[in-house]
Design a protein around this motif. Structure first.
Motif, PDB file in Angstrom:
ATOM      1  N   ILE A   1       1.415   4.026  -3.071  1.00 51.54           N
ATOM      2  CA  ILE A   1       1.153   5.396  -2.658  1.00 51.54           C
ATOM      3  C   ILE A   1       2.420   6.389  -3.400  1.00 51.54           C
ATOM      4  CG2 ILE A   1       0.959   7.345  -1.185  1.00 51.54           C
ATOM      5  CD1 ILE A   1      -0.920   5.281   0.614  1.00 51.54           C
TER       6      ILE A   1
ATOM      7  N   GLY B   1       0.807  -1.344   0.223  1.00 55.13           N
ATOM      8  CA  GLY B   1       0.015  -0.122  -0.081  1.00 55.13           C
ATOM      9  C   GLY B   1       0.620   1.262   0.119  1.00 55.13           C
ATOM     10  N   ASN B   2       1.676   1.363   0.948  1.00 52.62           N
ATOM     11  CA  ASN B   2       2.610   2.440   0.951  1.00 52.62           C
ATOM     12  C   ASN B   2       3.737   2.691  -0.294  1.00 52.62           C
ATOM     13  OD1 ASN B   2       1.929   3.488   3.585  1.00 52.62           O
ATOM     14  ND2 ASN B   2       3.161   1.931   4.525  1.00 52.62           N
TER      15      ASN B   2
ATOM     16  N   SER C   1       3.578   8.032   4.563  1.00 53.75           N
ATOM     17  CA  SER C   1       3.877   6.715   3.915  1.00 53.75           C
ATOM     18  C   SER C   1       5.474   6.366   4.062  1.00 53.75           C
ATOM     19  CB  SER C   1       3.561   6.712   2.353  1.00 53.75           C
ATOM     20  OG  SER C   1       2.126   6.930   2.198  1.00 53.75           O
TER      21      SER C   1
ATOM     22  N   ALA D   1       2.743   6.170  -7.212  1.00 55.51           N
ATOM     23  CA  ALA D   1       1.934   6.866  -8.037  1.00 55.51           C
ATOM     24  C   ALA D   1       2.249   8.507  -7.862  1.00 55.51           C
ATOM     25  CB  ALA D   1       0.689   6.512  -7.347  1.00 55.51           C
ATOM     26  N   ILE D   2       2.553   8.751  -6.558  1.00 58.59           N
ATOM     27  CA  ILE D   2       2.948  10.298  -6.526  1.00 58.59           C
ATOM     28  C   ILE D   2       4.116  10.693  -7.112  1.00 58.59           C
ATOM     29  CG2 ILE D   2       3.452  12.002  -4.748  1.00 58.59           C
ATOM     30  CD1 ILE D   2       1.528  10.551  -2.829  1.00 58.59           C
TER      31      ILE D   2
ATOM     32  N   LEU E   1      -0.095  13.182   1.794  1.00 57.33           N
ATOM     33  CA  LEU E   1      -0.441  11.845   1.719  1.00 57.33           C
ATOM     34  C   LEU E   1       1.205  11.091   1.663  1.00 57.33           C
ATOM     35  CD1 LEU E   1      -3.550  11.390  -0.375  1.00 57.33           C
ATOM     36  CD2 LEU E   1      -3.373  11.206   1.745  1.00 57.33           C
ATOM     37  N   LEU E   2       2.063  11.583   1.193  1.00 59.78           N
ATOM     38  CA  LEU E   2       3.264  11.079   0.860  1.00 59.78           C
ATOM     39  C   LEU E   2       4.072  11.001   2.193  1.00 59.78           C
ATOM     40  CD1 LEU E   2       5.396   9.761  -1.074  1.00 59.78           C
ATOM     41  CD2 LEU E   2       6.223  11.992  -1.235  1.00 59.78           C
TER      42      LEU E   2
ATOM     43  N   TYR F   1      -1.282  15.945  -2.076  1.00 61.32           N
ATOM     44  CA  TYR F   1      -0.625  14.440  -2.210  1.00 61.32           C
ATOM     45  C   TYR F   1       0.865  14.526  -1.464  1.00 61.32           C
ATOM     46  CZ  TYR F   1      -4.219  13.581  -5.359  1.00 61.32           C
ATOM     47  OH  TYR F   1      -5.422  13.068  -6.082  1.00 61.32           O
TER      48      TYR F   1
END
Length: 105
Positions: A43, A39-40, A65, A46-47, A61-62, A58
């Motif tokens: 993330i 999952g991490n 992670s 993708a970013i 969000l990063l 984002y």
């Protein structure tokens, strides 16, 4: 006998004394660890790969992670290996290394 004693190992409390429960502990933690890593990793990938995601939302969000990857990679593998090897001890230097890596995140 010396006034001071030296610590060479720390003892863990066992999750369970039964081998089957230790195997359950291993597989449960392996699943949780792999899910968190996947999952991490998704993330972060993708970013990093999509330039449209280089916005403040984002970025925030990063930020959680990366430390989550570090903390899972520091403590969980030792617990899993101890569960399989039926050991309940960690050396003083191994514990110190885990603390340093955990605090560095």
């Amino acid at each position: 006998m010396s006034k001071y004693s030296s610590i060479t190992h720390f003892l863990f409390l066992a999750f369970a004394d039964m081998w089957e429960l230790q195997l359950l502990h291993f597989w449960l933690f392996l699943g949780i660890c792999l899910a968190a890593l996947l999952g991490n990793g998704l993330i972060i990938t993708a970013i990093a790969c999509d330039h449209r995601l280089h916005t403040p939302m984002y970025f925030f969000l990063l930020n959680p992670s990366l430390p989550d990857l570090d903390s899972i990679s520091t403590t969980v593998p030792k617990s899993m290996s101890d569960s399989l090897q039926n050991t309940m001890a960690i050396s003083y230097w191994g514990c110190a290394a885990q603390v340093i890596f955990f605090l560095a995140t």
